[in-house]
Write a protein that holds these residues in place. Sequence first.
Motif, PDB file in Angstrom:
ATOM      1  N   VAL A   1       0.854  -1.196   0.000  1.00 48.83           N
ATOM      2  CA  VAL A   1       0.000   0.000   0.000  1.00 48.83           C
ATOM      3  C   VAL A   1       0.883   1.238   0.000  1.00 48.83           C
ATOM      4  O   VAL A   1       2.062   1.195   0.368  1.00 48.83           O
ATOM      5  CB  VAL A   1      -0.935   0.048   1.234  1.00 48.83           C
ATOM      6  CG1 VAL A   1      -1.814  -1.180   1.287  1.00 48.83           C
ATOM      7  CG2 VAL A   1      -0.151   0.202   2.518  1.00 48.83           C
TER       8      VAL A   1
ATOM      9  N   PHE B   1      -6.211  -4.627   3.816  1.00 42.49           N
ATOM     10  CA  PHE B   1      -6.168  -3.298   3.217  1.00 42.49           C
ATOM     11  C   PHE B   1      -7.265  -2.415   3.815  1.00 42.49           C
ATOM     12  O   PHE B   1      -7.023  -1.265   4.189  1.00 42.49           O
ATOM     13  CB  PHE B   1      -6.327  -3.393   1.695  1.00 42.49           C
ATOM     14  CG  PHE B   1      -6.386  -2.055   1.020  1.00 42.49           C
ATOM     15  CD1 PHE B   1      -5.261  -1.245   0.962  1.00 42.49           C
ATOM     16  CD2 PHE B   1      -7.566  -1.589   0.451  1.00 42.49           C
ATOM     17  CE1 PHE B   1      -5.308   0.004   0.354  1.00 42.49           C
ATOM     18  CE2 PHE B   1      -7.621  -0.342  -0.152  1.00 42.49           C
ATOM     19  CZ  PHE B   1      -6.490   0.455  -0.202  1.00 42.49           C
TER      20      PHE B   1
ATOM     21  N   GLN C   1      -6.904   1.083   5.838  1.00 41.66           N
ATOM     22  CA  GLN C   1      -7.666   2.264   5.428  1.00 41.66           C
ATOM     23  C   GLN C   1      -8.479   2.835   6.583  1.00 41.66           C
ATOM     24  O   GLN C   1      -8.484   4.046   6.821  1.00 41.66           O
ATOM     25  CB  GLN C   1      -8.640   1.867   4.317  1.00 41.66           C
ATOM     26  CG  GLN C   1      -8.137   2.117   2.917  1.00 41.66           C
ATOM     27  CD  GLN C   1      -9.276   1.959   1.899  1.00 41.66           C
ATOM     28  OE1 GLN C   1     -10.092   1.046   2.017  1.00 41.66           O
ATOM     29  NE2 GLN C   1      -9.304   2.838   0.920  1.00 41.66           N
TER      30      GLN C   1
ATOM     31  N   VAL D   1      -4.816   6.441   1.328  1.00 40.48           N
ATOM     32  CA  VAL D   1      -4.272   5.076   1.323  1.00 40.48           C
ATOM     33  C   VAL D   1      -4.592   4.431  -0.022  1.00 40.48           C
ATOM     34  O   VAL D   1      -5.760   4.265  -0.361  1.00 40.48           O
ATOM     35  CB  VAL D   1      -4.884   4.229   2.455  1.00 40.48           C
ATOM     36  CG1 VAL D   1      -4.237   2.842   2.482  1.00 40.48           C
ATOM     37  CG2 VAL D   1      -4.716   4.924   3.799  1.00 40.48           C
TER      38      VAL D   1
ATOM     39  N   PHE E   1      -4.084   1.278  -2.797  1.00 41.01           N
ATOM     40  CA  PHE E   1      -3.777  -0.136  -2.964  1.00 41.01           C
ATOM     41  C   PHE E   1      -2.760  -0.280  -4.082  1.00 41.01           C
ATOM     42  O   PHE E   1      -2.910   0.324  -5.135  1.00 41.01           O
ATOM     43  CB  PHE E   1      -5.077  -0.859  -3.328  1.00 41.01           C
ATOM     44  CG  PHE E   1      -4.926  -2.319  -3.611  1.00 41.01           C
ATOM     45  CD1 PHE E   1      -5.058  -3.242  -2.593  1.00 41.01           C
ATOM     46  CD2 PHE E   1      -4.665  -2.769  -4.894  1.00 41.01           C
ATOM     47  CE1 PHE E   1      -4.932  -4.601  -2.851  1.00 41.01           C
ATOM     48  CE2 PHE E   1      -4.534  -4.122  -5.168  1.00 41.01           C
ATOM     49  CZ  PHE E   1      -4.666  -5.039  -4.135  1.00 41.01           C
ATOM     50  N   GLU E   2      -1.714  -1.083  -3.883  1.00 41.26           N
ATOM     51  CA  GLU E   2      -0.743  -1.277  -4.960  1.00 41.26           C
ATOM     52  C   GLU E   2      -0.792  -2.682  -5.530  1.00 41.26           C
ATOM     53  O   GLU E   2      -0.893  -2.852  -6.727  1.00 41.26           O
ATOM     54  CB  GLU E   2       0.676  -0.966  -4.460  1.00 41.26           C
ATOM     55  CG  GLU E   2       0.919   0.520  -4.301  1.00 41.26           C
ATOM     56  CD  GLU E   2       2.342   0.908  -4.632  1.00 41.26           C
ATOM     57  OE1 GLU E   2       3.246   0.071  -4.520  1.00 41.26           O
ATOM     58  OE2 GLU E   2       2.548   2.080  -4.982  1.00 41.26           O
TER      59      GLU E   2
END
Lengths: 463, 463
Positions: free
Chosen positions: A209, A345, A349, A361, A363-364
């Motif tokens: 993240v 995640f 958050q 925040v 997400f990757e």
Amino acid sequence: MPEAASPVTDRPADQTAAAIESQREVLLTRLLDYLAQPSVSATGEGFPGATQRAVDELRLAGLTPQVIDTPGRPAVVGHRAGPPGTPTVLIYGHYDVQPAGPRALWNSEPFEPVIRDGRIWGRGTGDNKGQHFAHLQALRMLLETEGGYPCGVTMILDGEEELGSPNLASLVAENRDLLAADVVVWSDGPVHESGRWCVLHGVRGILAVRLTCRGSTRPLHSGNFGNIVANPAWTLVSALASMRDADGHVVIDGFYDDVAPLPAAESAAFAALPLDLEHALAEAGASELDPSHGDLSYYERLGAIPTLTINGIETGDLKRTIIPNEATARLDVRLVGGQDGQRVFAAIQAHVAKVAPDVEVAFEVCVPASRTPLDNPYTPLLADAVASATGEAPLLIPAYGGTLPDYVWTDLLGTPSLGLPIANVDEANHAPNENLEVERYLTGIAISVAALRVLGARREVVA
Amino acid sequence: MPEAASPVTDRPADQTAAAIESQREVLLTRLLDYLAQPSVSATGEGFPGATQRAVDELRLAGLTPQVIDTPGRPAVVGHRAGPPGTPTVLIYGHYDVQPAGPRALWNSEPFEPVIRDGRIWGRGTGDNKGQHFAHLQALRMLLETEGGYPCGVTMILDGEEELGSPNLASLVAENRDLLAADVVVWSDGPVHESGRWCVLHGVRGILAVRLTCRGSTRPLHSGNFGNIVANPAWTLVSALASMRDADGHVVIDGFYDDVAPLPAAESAAFAALPLDLEHALAEAGASELDPSHGDLSYYERLGAIPTLTINGIETGDLKRTIIPNEATARLDVRLVGGQDGQRVFAAIQAHVAKVAPDVEVAFEVCVPASRTPLDNPYTPLLADAVASATGEAPLLIPAYGGTLPDYVWTDLLGTPSLGLPIANVDEANHAPNENLEVERYLTGIAISVAALRVLGARREVVA
């Protein structure tokens, strides 16, 4: 000593060892030739020849190969049925390799492999050509001596593992029938740090993240605007610090909620692993164990609990007296069995929304963890195979700290997946002077033959 | 309206204004010529000619000049005694300028100054040649019309202000007699944001520190070493976050101890300053005031309390899944009157030693704050001079948020020091298209003449 007196060729494993010894030169020559074909997925070097070469090797081993195109580099899959009633093993490997990197750091040409000091040196020796080639040579040997395999075999060679296998999950989802198997075996990474052969039952997943806090539209003079305009670096630092308590435990609500409790057998397996702590820390260039997890053993820290790691923070300038206008941190969570990356995640958050609503925040990436229970029916078979080929039972490792896309087998296909690394610990994968010990390569072939035999013998069990 | 009816030339200020108006062309031509001499201390462009040119201008103004060498660029000092019993004013300016930067961003050549739209455009117009040249022209005018000055004058032109005046403090300490004066006047930076003329009574100082936390000898794989080796980024982030409470107040023991309480007169002066908050925030590209100091007015935030600013943090990598091996932050503290930078540094050190003993705290630089009390005897004189030259009393500003080495006068020499900025707010100092309004330059000359006259008239007071 009656066992030592019995003829060497009485046992199938001894026969295999003798056959390998007699073909030693050709087994090495074939591997050197395979390694000489570049297959750098990141740059395309060696493609499409590399894909064709993988197809050829599968065919030579007795499999019926096909190329499966992806939006990136193609995968290659080959299959050969076993005798009726025998299980099918899916062997996963990857034919792509890392870029060689600076030639000056290599002692010999990365794509002109050589044997020196009992090792094969070249790009892809350990990661992963030498390892899956050991399986291919086992299959070829069985084909040549027995006209087929003792069990069904499907082999898949990924063409973009070194890119993070971005298309593997959809490929698997779209080819469920083709890839259906009773068990998955993969050989990647090194054997246990102690040099002992091992069987891996899982890997941690990963969630990455990115936290960003934005302030003014440009960096500001810290004298002219100090105390006037808020500093996003302070906001980010506070948000990050709030994620852990003084003992280093993550205090994000729900972070540990889905962590599967460690079964007694796995706890015992972790405890049974040999550990040279001093050596491990020296390898890492560290002076002590992270004091944050004092209640857990070395291997439980790696396999049983998730991490929360700051990979990096970027903000401002170490030379200018400014208030930075943006602060960014990237974190990764190494997920363990039971954890759902999307829920973790959401927990991050929610935490940030509560403590620092100005921090965004993002997400990757998320790759789920993978776990195959220690008490699955195939571990004893692989353990037998290793014991018969090497004379010593392998270490059973419940889970490993790093991440591989192993969930595509366990989660998407519901197939148990076992790791059987062949490479030496100092294989130097991803680095210059990558290498594979000659004896490990040859022993890998012997283990593979033995594993296929014990899997085939399971016919009666499953029938 | 009897005042309006009285002849313009009755008052000395009106006579000065008329004289300036009659010499308007030559006063501008001289400045353009002075600006055409490059004097970039950072690169050496224009040196040593720039130093000689400063010497020449001091001589033309009636001062006896000398060059004072430093390990860097030389300073130039000139002196002329006033009538017996009159005070001496030390005028501080700097003849060096910032590099021009990319030519493409300028609308005309940086060192070929031009007049356009009522402004003089060129490097050094506002910072600082145009400002100290106004004083030089005032002196020259007085010399030409009266054969001398109404008070003693020493002028010092710094040759490396744009480098942070690294040698000014030792130069001052070694030339105490030469620089002895009753009051220091400096003209740098812009007038008040509202466009009003102002007198500044101090500047904040600065203390810069660097916090470093070291982990392993190299970045580590976050999967293979997560939970095994401690992450210095977490340590640094916790140490930083522990320095402030939820309201943004610094909780480092002793941080605010020596902050001089704000005298009622200064508090009132801060409160009396005009403020266009919306405009100020828009200029900064910010949407709101830092909520951390809700109990303080805009100007008190800048002048009455210190800052603690994270200038930047560097650690790890936003692209790789690693545990960084080192984490560094740089902080600056804008010191206010009463604070000793060394004591503040020690307080930060002690705090970090307590909360994060692994974090190293390194001293980078310290420039003390400077404060001249509002009730010093010279402020009313300067205020009179501004009022007589412009028709409006100047704003009295107790302290300004930024940092200048003003302490060399107030602390090292014990001389009150007053800032009398001449440049327009949008002078674009340090930027392309630096400029100075023609009328501010000419009014600056008028104010300087008036100031020298009122200082000279103080003869009776000090006698």
